[in-house]
Design a protein around this motif. Structure first.
Motif, short mmCIF file in Angstrom:
data_model
loop_
_atom_site.label_atom_id
_atom_site.label_comp_id
_atom_site.label_asym_id
_atom_site.label_seq_id
_atom_site.Cartn_x
_atom_site.Cartn_y
_atom_site.Cartn_z
N MET A 175 3.80 -0.71 -0.49
CA MET A 175 2.64 -0.41 0.34
C MET A 175 1.53 -1.40 0.05
O MET A 175 1.54 -2.12 -0.93
CB MET A 175 2.15 1.02 0.09
CG MET A 175 3.26 2.08 0.21
SD MET A 175 4.26 1.96 1.71
CE MET A 175 3.05 2.40 2.92
N ALA A 176 0.50 -1.41 0.87
CA ALA A 176 -0.55 -2.40 0.74
C ALA A 176 -1.38 -2.15 -0.50
O ALA A 176 -1.62 -1.03 -0.91
CB ALA A 176 -1.44 -2.36 1.98
N ASP A 177 -1.87 -3.28 -1.11
CA ASP A 177 -2.76 -3.18 -2.26
C ASP A 177 -4.21 -3.27 -1.84
O ASP A 177 -5.10 -2.89 -2.58
CB ASP A 177 -2.44 -4.31 -3.25
CG ASP A 177 -1.07 -4.12 -3.89
OD1 ASP A 177 -0.68 -2.97 -4.08
OD2 ASP A 177 -0.42 -5.13 -4.17
N ASP A 178 -4.51 -3.83 -0.65
CA ASP A 178 -5.86 -3.98 -0.15
C ASP A 178 -6.40 -2.60 0.23
O ASP A 178 -5.80 -1.89 1.04
CB ASP A 178 -5.82 -4.90 1.08
CG ASP A 178 -7.20 -5.20 1.63
OD1 ASP A 178 -8.15 -4.48 1.27
OD2 ASP A 178 -7.32 -6.15 2.41
N PRO A 179 -7.58 -2.20 -0.32
CA PRO A 179 -8.12 -0.87 0.03
C PRO A 179 -8.34 -0.69 1.52
O PRO A 179 -8.15 0.41 2.05
CB PRO A 179 -9.44 -0.82 -0.76
CG PRO A 179 -9.24 -1.78 -1.89
CD PRO A 179 -8.37 -2.88 -1.35
N GLU A 202 -6.59 -2.03 3.95
CA GLU A 202 -5.29 -1.78 4.57
C GLU A 202 -4.82 -0.36 4.28
O GLU A 202 -4.24 0.31 5.14
CB GLU A 202 -4.27 -2.80 4.07
CG GLU A 202 -4.53 -4.22 4.56
CD GLU A 202 -3.43 -5.17 4.13
OE1 GLU A 202 -2.29 -4.71 3.98
OE2 GLU A 202 -3.71 -6.35 3.94
N ASP A 203 -5.05 0.11 3.07
CA ASP A 203 -4.71 1.49 2.73
C ASP A 203 -5.46 2.47 3.62
O ASP A 203 -4.91 3.47 4.10
CB ASP A 203 -5.03 1.78 1.27
CG ASP A 203 -4.10 1.04 0.31
OD1 ASP A 203 -3.01 0.64 0.75
OD2 ASP A 203 -4.46 0.87 -0.86
N LEU A 204 -6.75 2.19 3.85
CA LEU A 204 -7.57 3.06 4.69
C LEU A 204 -7.05 3.06 6.12
O LEU A 204 -6.97 4.12 6.76
CB LEU A 204 -9.03 2.60 4.65
CG LEU A 204 -10.02 3.39 5.52
CD1 LEU A 204 -10.06 4.85 5.10
CD2 LEU A 204 -11.41 2.77 5.43
N LEU A 205 -6.70 1.90 6.64
CA LEU A 205 -6.18 1.82 8.00
C LEU A 205 -4.89 2.62 8.15
O LEU A 205 -4.71 3.33 9.13
CB LEU A 205 -5.94 0.35 8.39
CG LEU A 205 -7.19 -0.49 8.65
CD1 LEU A 205 -6.82 -1.95 8.86
CD2 LEU A 205 -7.95 0.04 9.87
#
Length: 405
Positions: A1-5, A7-10
């Protein structure tokens, strides 16, 4: 899964935004396209401009505008243009009670869809995965997966199902379908049925994320809690399941120090909170079995009699032949391999499992325990020939080779 916050939020907001649009406008297929475009816009703008104060409302507004454009471009829906224009006012606030993710999950797992379509649509619409990501996960060409997703959307549309929670009379059956789909996604990630890799961590992690969402939305449902506990307790062993070269390491030989303590702690807490509530369903029973495995310091110190008893309950609840197969293993660990082999005789007549490689693999293991080396080697080789997983093939052929001579 994404590490960028961001991207996680999206990814977290995607099903909420899609649910809001489908509730307000209908048009599931076009709404999904509009949400994907809004997510792309956010991924391009937010890193430079910052995340908006209300990112969910921002996405709904952008997606609503795009959906209006899509609806206006369809000749067959021109008569609805004025009505849609009044619906799609920029800045319309979201519903006070917010999250439509649960309704969206029920919609994606509609009984009109075959299980493979339910999985694909859930990963796309609720999980936020792209068609390319889903196709890669299931080793099919992207156009094939695109056709599956399109077919799923068309069947949901043709069913005429309204965008709301199912009536109480059918809610239990529909929830069972949702749980089954999430478990299918997890098991394909934890123990891949085909391809070169034993584990596909991204699918397992996505299933856990979706199970957490479902538990947040239905905190009082015992089977929802049971599913979350089961996937956490099972996934806790994932770091020890394969070796440096990707080879399969069976449970008895795993380094238990590599197991994820945080997953075990969370899973055990869910089991402890759920089982005392009343009659347990299949996912709760499986979670209790997983808890006994995770709590044991070694295979020898595992509470096999309790596991055998729980598998007997699970067989009665579900009628699942794989549960019966695992029950035979647990009985063999308690009473000896011949007792387990006796239980396998009946399973050989069950068409749901008679041709499965796992039946042969278990028979081989119990024959090896019983000292029948030649018969065990034959079963290992036959099991290896039937599995599509390269890592399982190597493991099973390796077990057979150890019995040669």
């Amino acid at each position: 899964m994404a590490d960028d916050p961001a991207e996680d939020l999206l990814r977290e907001l995607a099903p909420q935004v899609l649910g809001a649009l489908v509730r307000r406008y209908g048009h599931f297929d076009l709404a999904e396209d509009a949400v994907q475009e809004a997510l792309i816009a956010a991924a391009g703008q937010w890193p430079q401009e910052g995340v908006p104060d209300n990112p969910r409302a921002w996405l709904i507004t952008v997606a609503s505008r795009r959906l209006t454009d899509l609806l206006r471009s369809e000749q067959a829906r021109r008569r609805r243009e004025d009505e849609v224009a009044t619906w799609a006012l920029p800045g319309v606030p979201p519903r006070p009670d917010g999250d439509d993710t649960l309704i969206l999950l029920f919609l994606c797992c509609h009984p009109a869809l075959a299980p493979n379509l339910q999985v694909a649509l859930t990963l796309r619409s609720v999980g936020g995965l792209t068609t390319r990501e889903i196709a890669r996960a299931f080793f099919v060409p992207e156009p094939t997966m695109a056709r599956r997703i399109t077919r799923a959307k068309e069947r949901v549309k043709a069913s005429g199902v309204p965008f709301r929670l199912p009536a109480p009379a059918e809610r239990g059956e529909r929830l069972a379908a949702v749980l089954r789909v999430l478990y299918l996604i997890f098991t394909e990630g934890y123990a891949s049925t085909s391809g070169p890799s034993l584990v596909r961590a991204e699918l397992a992690a996505e299933a856990i994320r979706l199970a957490r969402i479902l538990h947040r939305l239905l905190p009082g449902d015992g089977e929802v809690a049971g599913l979350l506990a089961l996937v956490l307790l099972t996934d806790a062993r994932r770091p020890a399941r394969d070796g440096p070269d990707g080879e399969l390491i069976p449970l008895a030989e795993q380094d238990r120090g590599l197991w994820r303590a945080d997953h075990i702690e969370e899973g055990l807490a869910l089991v402890a909170a759920t089982l005392p509530r009343g009659p347990a369903g299949p996912y709760q029973v499986q979670a209790a079995i997983a808890a006994l495995h995770d709590e044991a310091p070694s295979e020898r110190e595992t509470d096999w009699p309790q596991i055998a008893a729980l598998y007997e309950v699970l067989v009665e609840l579900s009628g699942n032949p794989m549960a019966a197969l695992n029950h035979a293993v647990a009985v063999a660990m308690c009473q000896g391999p011949r007792a387990g082999l006796d239980l396998l005789e009946g399973l050989g007549e069950d068409p749901r499992v008679s041709g499965h490689h796992r039946l042969l693999a278990v028979r081989a293991h119990l024959l090896e325990m019983a000292g029948a080396r030649e018969d065990a080697r034959d079963c290992y080789e036959r099991a290896a020939a039937r599995t599509a997983s390269l890592q399982e093939q190597r493991y099973l052929y390796g077990r057979a080779a150890r019995l040669t001579g």
